[in-house]
Design a protein around this motif. Sequence first.
Motif, short mmCIF file in Angstrom:
data_model
loop_
_atom_site.label_atom_id
_atom_site.label_comp_id
_atom_site.label_asym_id
_atom_site.label_seq_id
_atom_site.Cartn_x
_atom_site.Cartn_y
_atom_site.Cartn_z
N GLN A 174 25.76 -12.66 3.84
CA GLN A 174 27.04 -13.28 4.11
C GLN A 174 27.56 -12.94 5.51
OE1 GLN A 174 29.30 -11.77 0.80
NE2 GLN A 174 28.68 -13.43 -0.58
N LEU A 175 27.32 -11.69 5.96
CA LEU A 175 27.87 -11.28 7.24
C LEU A 175 27.06 -11.78 8.43
CD1 LEU A 175 28.87 -7.57 6.43
CD2 LEU A 175 30.39 -9.53 6.72
N VAL A 176 25.74 -11.94 8.26
CA VAL A 176 24.93 -12.33 9.41
C VAL A 176 25.21 -13.77 9.83
CG1 VAL A 176 22.91 -13.26 8.18
CG2 VAL A 176 22.60 -12.02 10.35
N SER A 177 25.74 -14.60 8.92
CA SER A 177 26.08 -15.98 9.26
C SER A 177 27.51 -16.12 9.75
CB SER A 177 25.86 -16.89 8.04
OG SER A 177 26.64 -16.45 6.94
N ASN A 178 28.22 -14.99 9.84
CA ASN A 178 29.60 -15.02 10.33
C ASN A 178 29.60 -15.23 11.85
OD1 ASN A 178 32.32 -13.89 11.22
ND2 ASN A 178 32.50 -13.76 8.99
N GLU A 185 27.28 -7.35 13.53
CA GLU A 185 26.87 -5.95 13.69
C GLU A 185 26.94 -5.22 12.35
OE1 GLU A 185 29.38 -4.35 16.65
OE2 GLU A 185 28.43 -5.45 18.32
N ARG A 186 27.93 -5.52 11.54
CA ARG A 186 28.00 -4.95 10.19
C ARG A 186 26.79 -5.36 9.36
NH1 ARG A 186 33.92 -5.20 7.34
NH2 ARG A 186 34.87 -3.44 8.42
N ALA A 187 26.35 -6.62 9.53
CA ALA A 187 25.18 -7.08 8.78
C ALA A 187 23.93 -6.28 9.15
CB ALA A 187 24.95 -8.57 9.05
N TYR A 188 23.73 -6.04 10.44
CA TYR A 188 22.56 -5.26 10.87
C TYR A 188 22.69 -3.81 10.40
CZ TYR A 188 21.21 -9.22 13.77
OH TYR A 188 20.83 -10.45 14.20
N ALA A 189 23.90 -3.29 10.41
CA ALA A 189 24.10 -1.92 9.91
C ALA A 189 23.80 -1.85 8.40
CB ALA A 189 25.53 -1.46 10.17
N GLY A 190 24.21 -2.88 7.65
CA GLY A 190 23.90 -2.91 6.23
C GLY A 190 22.41 -3.00 5.97
N ALA A 191 21.69 -3.79 6.79
CA ALA A 191 20.24 -3.87 6.63
C ALA A 191 19.58 -2.52 6.91
CB ALA A 191 19.68 -4.94 7.57
N PHE A 192 20.08 -1.82 7.91
CA PHE A 192 19.53 -0.49 8.23
C PHE A 192 19.79 0.50 7.11
CE2 PHE A 192 20.03 3.70 10.34
CZ PHE A 192 18.72 3.85 10.75
N ILE A 193 21.00 0.46 6.53
CA ILE A 193 21.32 1.35 5.40
C ILE A 193 20.45 1.02 4.19
CG2 ILE A 193 23.12 1.99 3.76
CD1 ILE A 193 25.14 1.62 5.99
N LEU A 194 20.18 -0.27 3.98
CA LEU A 194 19.32 -0.67 2.86
C LEU A 194 17.91 -0.12 3.04
CD1 LEU A 194 18.94 -2.33 0.28
CD2 LEU A 194 18.42 -4.31 1.72
N ILE A 195 17.40 -0.16 4.25
CA ILE A 195 16.07 0.39 4.51
C ILE A 195 16.05 1.90 4.26
CG2 ILE A 195 14.35 0.81 6.31
CD1 ILE A 195 15.15 -1.86 7.53
N LEU A 196 17.07 2.60 4.73
CA LEU A 196 17.13 4.05 4.52
C LEU A 196 17.27 4.38 3.03
CD1 LEU A 196 19.47 5.27 7.44
CD2 LEU A 196 16.96 5.32 7.30
N THR A 197 18.04 3.59 2.31
CA THR A 197 18.21 3.84 0.87
C THR A 197 16.90 3.67 0.13
OG1 THR A 197 20.50 3.05 1.01
CG2 THR A 197 19.51 3.17 -1.18
N VAL A 198 16.17 2.60 0.43
CA VAL A 198 14.88 2.36 -0.22
C VAL A 198 13.90 3.47 0.14
CG1 VAL A 198 12.93 0.79 -0.35
CG2 VAL A 198 15.25 -0.11 -0.33
N LEU A 199 13.90 3.90 1.40
CA LEU A 199 13.00 4.98 1.82
C LEU A 199 13.32 6.27 1.07
CD1 LEU A 199 10.79 6.05 3.70
CD2 LEU A 199 12.56 6.49 5.42
N ALA A 200 14.61 6.57 0.90
CA ALA A 200 14.99 7.78 0.17
C ALA A 200 14.57 7.71 -1.30
CB ALA A 200 16.50 8.00 0.28
#
Length: 228
Positions: A174-178, A185-200
Amino acid sequence: ALVGTLEQVAIAVVISVPLGVMTAVFLNEVKGPLVRPVRIFVDAMSGVPSIVAGLFIYAVWIVQFGHGFSGFAASLALAVLMLPTITRTAEEVLRLVPDGLREASLALGAPEWRTTMRVVLPTARSGLITAVILGVARAVGETAPLIMTSFGATTMNVNPFDGAQASLPLSVYQLVSNPFASQQERAYAGAFILILTVLALFTLARLLGRKRKPRTAPRKFAILRRSK
């Protein structure tokens, strides 16, 4: 969004892991006349697009039963996606367990269900955890089924059973199409947090599934040395 993702994936794991493992045990250990239809059904579910799983839950849970959008509806859709992956992987892992272990347990008088619970499943523990990891990997980044189930929210909702709930994949979508750069920038930050969460999560699962060294071996060697 992070809270919603963790809750939705956790509920989906609670639903799909017991069903997937029990189905794999039925296909590999119990067997019977329904093995072929069940395996065909699992194979068919493996090819179902994620949008179809979301439409199925939307039509049954939201429209037919009238429960409305919620994180639990999203968990049901994710469980549909995780179930065939966990079942197929767990079945392949159970096939790798040596038949000699089953025969030895049965020869000692243990019933088949106890052999499966005490011998087969503990032996395949690492592989079963890997099956759960693959199931989570299949569902944690899905966005399409969440659009029609959890719907998304701009405020935090910690109750997955009441009202729309945000999640990381849906928020990123939703945010990346804003049009505003700050929201992108929030969308990219959310994608980065998702990657870190999955890695953990994957790291924790691998640590839990790591094979432990047997503790009884040194004692056995000590007894043998004393007897000599």
